[in-house]
Structures are given as C-alpha cells and as structure tokens.
Design an enzyme around this catalytic site. Sequence first.
Site, PDB file in Angstrom:
ATOM      1  N   GLY A  94       0.826  -1.200   0.000  1.00  0.00           N
ATOM      2  CA  GLY A  94       0.000   0.000   0.000  1.00  0.00           C
ATOM      3  C   GLY A  94       0.857   1.244   0.000  1.00  0.00           C
ATOM      4  CE  LYS A 117       8.636   7.353  -4.321  1.00  0.00           C
ATOM      5  NZ  LYS A 117       9.225   6.785  -5.562  1.00  0.00           N
ATOM      6  CG  ASP A 129      10.289   8.133   8.005  1.00  0.00           C
ATOM      7  OD1 ASP A 129       9.924   7.752   6.873  1.00  0.00           O
ATOM      8  OD2 ASP A 129      11.441   8.560   8.225  1.00  0.00           O
ATOM      9  N   GLY A 130       7.092   7.303   6.615  1.00  0.00           N
ATOM     10  CA  GLY A 130       6.294   7.881   5.542  1.00  0.00           C
ATOM     11  C   GLY A 130       6.950   9.039   4.827  1.00  0.00           C
ATOM     12  NE  ARG A 180       4.771   8.120  -8.506  1.00  0.00           N
ATOM     13  CZ  ARG A 180       5.294   7.054  -7.898  1.00  0.00           C
ATOM     14  NH1 ARG A 180       6.551   6.701  -8.142  1.00  0.00           N
ATOM     15  NH2 ARG A 180       4.584   6.360  -7.042  1.00  0.00           N
ATOM     16  CG  ASP A 256       5.117  -3.510  -5.304  1.00  0.00           C
ATOM     17  OD1 ASP A 256       5.669  -4.625  -5.321  1.00  0.00           O
ATOM     18  OD2 ASP A 256       5.691  -2.477  -4.912  1.00  0.00           O
ATOM     19  CG  ASP A 266       7.401   3.026  -7.404  1.00  0.00           C
ATOM     20  OD1 ASP A 266       7.154   4.220  -7.181  1.00  0.00           O
ATOM     21  OD2 ASP A 266       6.719   2.104  -6.928  1.00  0.00           O
TER      22      ASP A 266
END
Length: 491
Positions: A94, A117, A129-130, A180, A256, A266
Amino acid sequence: MTERKRVIQTGWNLENSYARLPKSFFNIIKPNPVSSPKLIILNYSLATSLGLNGQALQSNDGIAVLAGNQVPKGTLPLAQAYAGHQFGHFTMLGDGRAMLIGEQVMPSGERVDIQLKGSGKTPYSRGGDGRAALGPMLREYIISEAMHALGIGTTRSLAVVTTGEFVVRENQQLGAIMTRVAASHLRVGTFQYVSKWGTAMDLRALADYTLQRHFPAVDAGGNQYLFLLREVIKRQATLIAKWQLIGFIHGVMNTDNMAISGETIDYGPCAFMDTYDPETVFSSIDIHGRYAYGNQPHIAEWNLARFAETLLPLLHVNQDQAVKLAQEAISDFTKLYHYNWLTGMRAKLGIFNEEVQDEELIEGLLSLMQKYHSDYTNTFLSLTFDTRWDVALFGSTEFAHWYELWQERLGRQKEQKASSHQLMRSSNPALIPRNHQVEAALEAAVKQGDYSVMERLLDVLKDPYAHSTEQIDYATLPAISNRPYRTFCGT
C-alpha cells in the site's frame, strides 16, 4: 483572496474517481504538515500541459499544496491499498509514504493522477516514517524526465520541495516531497490485493474502472476482461523493449511496480547500463540478480502471469477455459516483445526492412560488445557517426568482419545511406543520464545546496536525440573503478 479564487488561479481541476470504488481499496487520509517547505525545482512545461499556473505554484499557497500542508478545495486525499510479489514473495503493501490528492483533468480532457511522494505516514506505512529524503526524490525527478525525453512511457515529476525537517536513513538527511504525475497508479499489485482480499464484485469493479480509465474505446460486446489482459500485455511488451533498447535497468520489478497503464513507475534502485553485459545489476538489494538487465523481459512475463491469475474469475465462468484464455494471452508476450525489440534494434543500425538474418547480425554485435566490455550507448553512437573511439572493439578483426556484413546488409535495402544515418540519429541518443553524472548532481544538491549541476544535466537531457555540441561532454564515460556501482531504494 478566498480559497476558491486561489484554486482557480493555480489551475487545479481535481476529481477523485478512485474514491468511488469500494472503500477497502484505499484509506482517506489527512495531510501531514511539514514545518517549512521550500520549492527546489518545478517542471514548468509539465505544469503548463496540466493546465496549471507555474507562477501560482511558486506562491506560498502553491508550495503548501506541493508539500502536503493543504489540499485544493473539494479533493479527498487518499492512500491506495495494493499487494505484490517482492523478489518473488507475496505480501500486503500500500501507499506507505504517498498521498493521492486527486486526478487532474487537463485542458485536453485527459485525466492524470497527482500524487505526493514522501508526504508522511499512512495506514500502510508498516512502521515507516512515511517520509523521503531529498536525494532519492531528485533522482526520480532526473531519471523520469530523462525517460520521457527518450520517448519511453513513464510517470513524470512536477516538483520537488524540501520539508525543513530531517529523515533518518543510513544517516540524517534533509526531507523532501516529490509531486508525481501518472496516467494512474493502478498496478498489477492492485489487482493482486483485490483478488486476495476482495470479493468477486470488488474485482469486477476494479476491472471496469480500469477499462473506463485506460481503455474507454473497448467494444463492450466482446470479452472485455480478456481485452484488458491483452492490452496490458501489449503495453508492457512495448515498454520493456524500449527499456532494453536504451540500456535501462529498473532494479526492482516487483509486481507492485508494474503499472497497468504501461508507464515506468518507481525509480528507486534504477540506473542506465554503461558497459554492455546482460547480467548487469545495480540494485544493492538484488543480490541474486533477479532483476538484472537480461532478465527484465522474463520478469515482465512472470508479472503479467500474476496479473492474468487475478482476472481468471472474470475471463470465463469455466475455470479451465479461463486458464486457457489467460495462457494464450500470456504466450503472446514473448512474440510481441521480440517484435518490438527487433524492430528497435534494426532502427539503431539504420535498417528499414526485414531479413531473416537480421537477428544474427544484431546478436553478433552484442556478443562482441560484451566480449570487449564496450559501452552500450556509445557503441551505437559511434556506429551512427562512423567514429572509432573504442580501440579494443573497433580494432578487432571480428568487428571488421561484422562491419562488412552490416554494410552489405545496408546495401540490400532501397533507402539511401543518408536515410539510414537519419534513422540511426533518431534511434541512438547522444547521451543518457550517466550514473556518475547523476551522482555528481545529487551530491552537489544534497551536500552543498548547489542545484546548478542538476539543472545543467536536466537541460542537456531534454532532447537526447539533438546530438548537439553541448551534449558531447555528457557522453564521457566514468573513470574505471574496482567498486561496482550500486543504487538504493531510498526507503
């Protein structure tokens, strides 16, 4: 000035069609504000094509959106759920550090995703931590824009902002957020997630949405889900062939990271090959070479087989017949890929028509390049302009024999030599984003706050087929090193 007027001035025209899908497909999230965002780079030409006002994006309000501190009115930010085979092992995933703020409807009527992102924690962060560091975000900006200029399907980068905060990876690094732009963020892994944890109705809803989003011209009278499978296979066959033709190594071809749209997505441990070797691996985590340059077509086919498996309930009510349809579709990939690759290779050698022996001629050159450790890009560049920079390769009797066969082959087509030269010019770039030059640009930016090196690199990468004098220096090979070049995913 009201918020509504600011939105109109900036040009945001966002919708959230993905939010109309079943709620299990995503999580609505709130912005994770950062302390002091600063705009580092803005893609003006992309902004204009999106219908955005570049000047407004540089304002405090514009930067606040690019940093995730606020979202345009009427949008519903979300993090998408998906799964995936990572190095062959299936797992739940996810958007762990990304926020889809909406779909920008461009002046052309085309719809594209706008995703931040590095925007902070989500329900899918899995303890992370994102956030993202400045270096990897600038790296994706450089590589994705280079890929676009090379004519390869790709997500693109609208902007990078620093957050004024630090993230800890191997050491403490300045945080950043990249905006993005993608045709969509639907992945093979999205279908794997729904197939594993959703219902039959959920799967049909996702497939129908994908058809409407990317293949609106489909004839509803046929087997539309078989059509979906075949179209995704076609797009991936085209994309992977272009990767191989340019010497691009993605580095982490997990399911993914395979977009249904056919875009490259990516840019973590990716790089461009210097010395030609099918076993080339750059990713620090690909210790067994699963995603090596020469394996990319095989991995793409494997990923597509996983996609086909998710569609089996939709392909036919009879399981055996569904499997048969899926297998027949997947079996087309190798043929489609090979056609695209061979056509592209012919163009790189100035060949317009087809002869049975062409593949033998091409493989002969590649074998010599591998034997003499020749640079992939510059070998074709040298053939284009008939220069002999590589003494080891071009000075060999084997190459002299190959060159003779090549000239005979060109002489058997009706097109004149000038036409072949022009075809080669338009098929062989003057430069690629060389790994050492990308690293130099990132080091100057991250360690010294000097973005001029990156800006110059981006400028010469805008038109890789121009073959201008300004591009000559950027075709220079790196110094010989005993240490193999390694790239990292940035998480």
